[in-house]
Scaffold this active site. Sequence first.
Site, PDB file in Angstrom:
ATOM      1  N   LYS A 128       0.732  -1.191  -0.083  1.00 31.72           N
ATOM      2  CA  LYS A 128       0.029   0.052  -0.079  1.00 31.72           C
ATOM      3  C   LYS A 128       0.787   1.214  -0.131  1.00 31.72           C
ATOM      4  O   LYS A 128       0.485   2.100  -0.365  1.00 31.72           O
ATOM      5  CB  LYS A 128      -1.049  -0.004   1.049  1.00 31.72           C
ATOM      6  CG  LYS A 128      -1.894  -1.044   1.030  1.00 31.72           C
ATOM      7  CD  LYS A 128      -3.329  -0.936   1.935  1.00 31.72           C
ATOM      8  CE  LYS A 128      -4.580  -1.547   1.383  1.00 31.72           C
ATOM      9  NZ  LYS A 128      -5.688  -1.572   2.077  1.00 31.72           N
ATOM     10  N   LYS A 209      -5.461 -11.190  -5.566  1.00 27.25           N
ATOM     11  CA  LYS A 209      -6.402 -11.484  -4.839  1.00 27.25           C
ATOM     12  C   LYS A 209      -7.512 -10.603  -5.340  1.00 27.25           C
ATOM     13  O   LYS A 209      -7.336  -9.499  -5.655  1.00 27.25           O
ATOM     14  CB  LYS A 209      -6.428 -11.395  -3.271  1.00 27.25           C
ATOM     15  CG  LYS A 209      -6.348  -9.937  -2.573  1.00 27.25           C
ATOM     16  CD  LYS A 209      -6.749  -9.858  -1.166  1.00 27.25           C
ATOM     17  CE  LYS A 209      -6.923  -8.488  -0.717  1.00 27.25           C
ATOM     18  NZ  LYS A 209      -7.617  -8.042   0.396  1.00 27.25           N
ATOM     19  N   LYS A 212     -11.622  -4.933  -3.266  1.00 28.65           N
ATOM     20  CA  LYS A 212     -12.380  -3.691  -3.831  1.00 28.65           C
ATOM     21  C   LYS A 212     -11.774  -2.409  -4.085  1.00 28.65           C
ATOM     22  O   LYS A 212     -12.470  -1.563  -4.701  1.00 28.65           O
ATOM     23  CB  LYS A 212     -13.601  -3.713  -2.461  1.00 28.65           C
ATOM     24  CG  LYS A 212     -13.058  -3.296  -1.149  1.00 28.65           C
ATOM     25  CD  LYS A 212     -14.160  -3.005  -0.258  1.00 28.65           C
ATOM     26  CE  LYS A 212     -13.934  -3.924   1.100  1.00 28.65           C
ATOM     27  NZ  LYS A 212     -12.856  -3.789   1.952  1.00 28.65           N
TER      28      LYS A 212
HETATM   29  P1  ATP Z   1      -9.054  -3.412   0.204  1.00 26.96           P
HETATM   30  O1  ATP Z   1      -9.284  -3.795  -1.287  1.00 26.96           O
HETATM   31  O2  ATP Z   1      -9.624  -1.882   0.689  1.00 26.96           O
HETATM   32  O3  ATP Z   1      -7.776  -3.733   0.814  1.00 26.96           O
HETATM   33  P2  ATP Z   1     -10.350  -5.809   0.925  1.00 26.96           P
HETATM   34  O4  ATP Z   1     -11.258  -6.189  -0.150  1.00 26.96           O
HETATM   35  O5  ATP Z   1      -9.080  -6.543   0.875  1.00 26.96           O
HETATM   36  O6  ATP Z   1     -10.112  -4.274   1.203  1.00 26.96           O
HETATM   37  P3  ATP Z   1     -10.710  -5.871   3.674  1.00 26.96           P
HETATM   38  O7  ATP Z   1     -11.891  -4.751   4.400  1.00 26.96           O
HETATM   39  O8  ATP Z   1      -9.652  -5.421   4.061  1.00 26.96           O
HETATM   40  O9  ATP Z   1     -11.077  -6.139   2.087  1.00 26.96           O
HETATM   41  O10 ATP Z   1     -11.045  -7.333   4.411  1.00 26.96           O
HETATM   42  C1  ATP Z   1     -12.210  -7.933   5.136  1.00 26.96           C
HETATM   43  C2  ATP Z   1     -12.261  -9.279   5.211  1.00 26.96           C
HETATM   44  O11 ATP Z   1     -12.470  -9.802   4.002  1.00 26.96           O
HETATM   45  C3  ATP Z   1     -10.733  -9.923   5.771  1.00 26.96           C
HETATM   46  O12 ATP Z   1     -11.067 -10.807   6.703  1.00 26.96           O
HETATM   47  C4  ATP Z   1     -10.124 -10.339   4.234  1.00 26.96           C
HETATM   48  O13 ATP Z   1      -9.085 -11.431   4.812  1.00 26.96           O
HETATM   49  C5  ATP Z   1     -11.469 -10.627   3.594  1.00 26.96           C
HETATM   50  N1  ATP Z   1     -11.012 -10.745   2.167  1.00 26.96           N
HETATM   51  C6  ATP Z   1     -10.535  -9.705   1.373  1.00 26.96           C
HETATM   52  N2  ATP Z   1     -10.570 -10.126   0.223  1.00 26.96           N
HETATM   53  C7  ATP Z   1     -10.695 -11.244   0.212  1.00 26.96           C
HETATM   54  C8  ATP Z   1     -10.485 -12.115  -1.098  1.00 26.96           C
HETATM   55  N3  ATP Z   1     -10.432 -11.971  -2.254  1.00 26.96           N
HETATM   56  N4  ATP Z   1     -10.789 -13.596  -0.766  1.00 26.96           N
HETATM   57  C9  ATP Z   1     -11.088 -13.941   0.506  1.00 26.96           C
HETATM   58  N5  ATP Z   1     -11.167 -13.119   1.531  1.00 26.96           N
HETATM   59  C10 ATP Z   1     -11.118 -11.962   1.417  1.00 26.96           C
END
Ligand code: ATP
Length: 344
Positions: A128, A209, A212
């Site tokens: 990041k 991965k 969002k």
């Molecule tokens: P950002 O894109 O803003 O970094 P993010 O989509 O990674 O956010 P978070 O809010 O950081 O989402 O994560 C919330 C939960 O969702 C955490 O437990 C994280 O491990 C899980 N998570 C996020 N992305 C994935 C994914 N692609 N597959 C499975 N679990 C996920």
Amino acid sequence: MIEKLTDSSEISFAKSARRISFSAIQPSGAITLGNYLGAVRSWTDLQRTHSCIFAIADCHAVTVPKEPHYLRSSVRNLLATLLACGISPDESLLFLQSTVSHHTQLGWLLECNTQYGELRRMTQFKSKSQQNENFGVGLFTYPCLMAADILLYNTDDVPVGTDQTQHVEFARNVAQRFNSRFGETFKLPEPMFPKNGAKIMSLTDPSRKMSKSSDNSSSYILLCDHADLIVQKIKGAVTDSGNQIKYIEGKGGLNNLIVIYSCLSGLSFEQISFEFEGKGYGTFKSRLAEIIVSEFEPIQREYSRLIECADYLETCVRRGAESARKLAQPMLERAMYAMGYWVP
Ligand code: ATP
Ligand code: LTN
């Protein structure tokens, strides 16, 4: 329909023999299929076996700059989303991180017990901070706040996707170090991953991965996406030139779709291969889009209803804050006392 909340004192974590689970999610936009399968859906199941505590990590959210109006609406939308997915404020403790100042207070104590080099090694920080070289210091100290979230509640299990492994490991390390320096204070938490779906990959680049915050909206499916858009995104998902629906190492794009199908249908990879024997990728993708739509439609309807229930959402936030403060207070005092603070 008027929503009713159980009095918060009826949710008693301290007396329960169940294991305590804590997790949190950032209000950084609408949740993706990855968030849903990797985290939120398994949280709803955990309510049957664990004493569950869930937070909206709105303090973590500002480690990447957010406009005030955006933060306000994202928190509200995420609260309604979690409720719509089945997180019940009568069964679990659900609250906003910013309403319980114990988190930032313990976060500070943990920062003072953390080495600079340890935080510099965090992979999320590395990636990041590369995206924006003028990052704020909060992005760097982020894992200390996350450790505070977890350690304040005597947490046994932390249900997360595998991308959070290093952060949970850090929480364990900092707790262990604190205990050996100041005496037994914190319980050591364990990470907990869903059997299937712990890392859902991007639809356009299966080596990354699903996230969002990606710039490419075709790479993810949002829980609020319209049915037609879901069909379009799944149709456009990267696969290969084959035609057999089979999970084979190296077939990243197809494997990711099979994992999603398996999570939502409850079928094993072998059963999925059998179901689609002799049918091509097109048929498989259409069926996959259908099951995603049917999983999301009832949640979307419930969300539309809840987002209009302003008083109910307000009550959830107030009750959640009151209960969480009561639970967090003893651990904060214990940690402060252990470090030598005067705790009146
Ligand atoms: P950002 O894109 O803003 O970094 P993010 O989509 O990674 O956010 P978070 O809010 O950081 O989402 O994560 C919330 C939960 O969702 C955490 O437990 C994280 O491990 C899980 N998570 C996020 N992305 C994935 C994914 N692609 N597959 C499975 N679990 C996920
Ligand atoms: N860092 C996590 C969100 C988060 C969290 C937590 C997860 C904040 N505090 C405590 C588990 C436990 C993320 O970005 N997904």
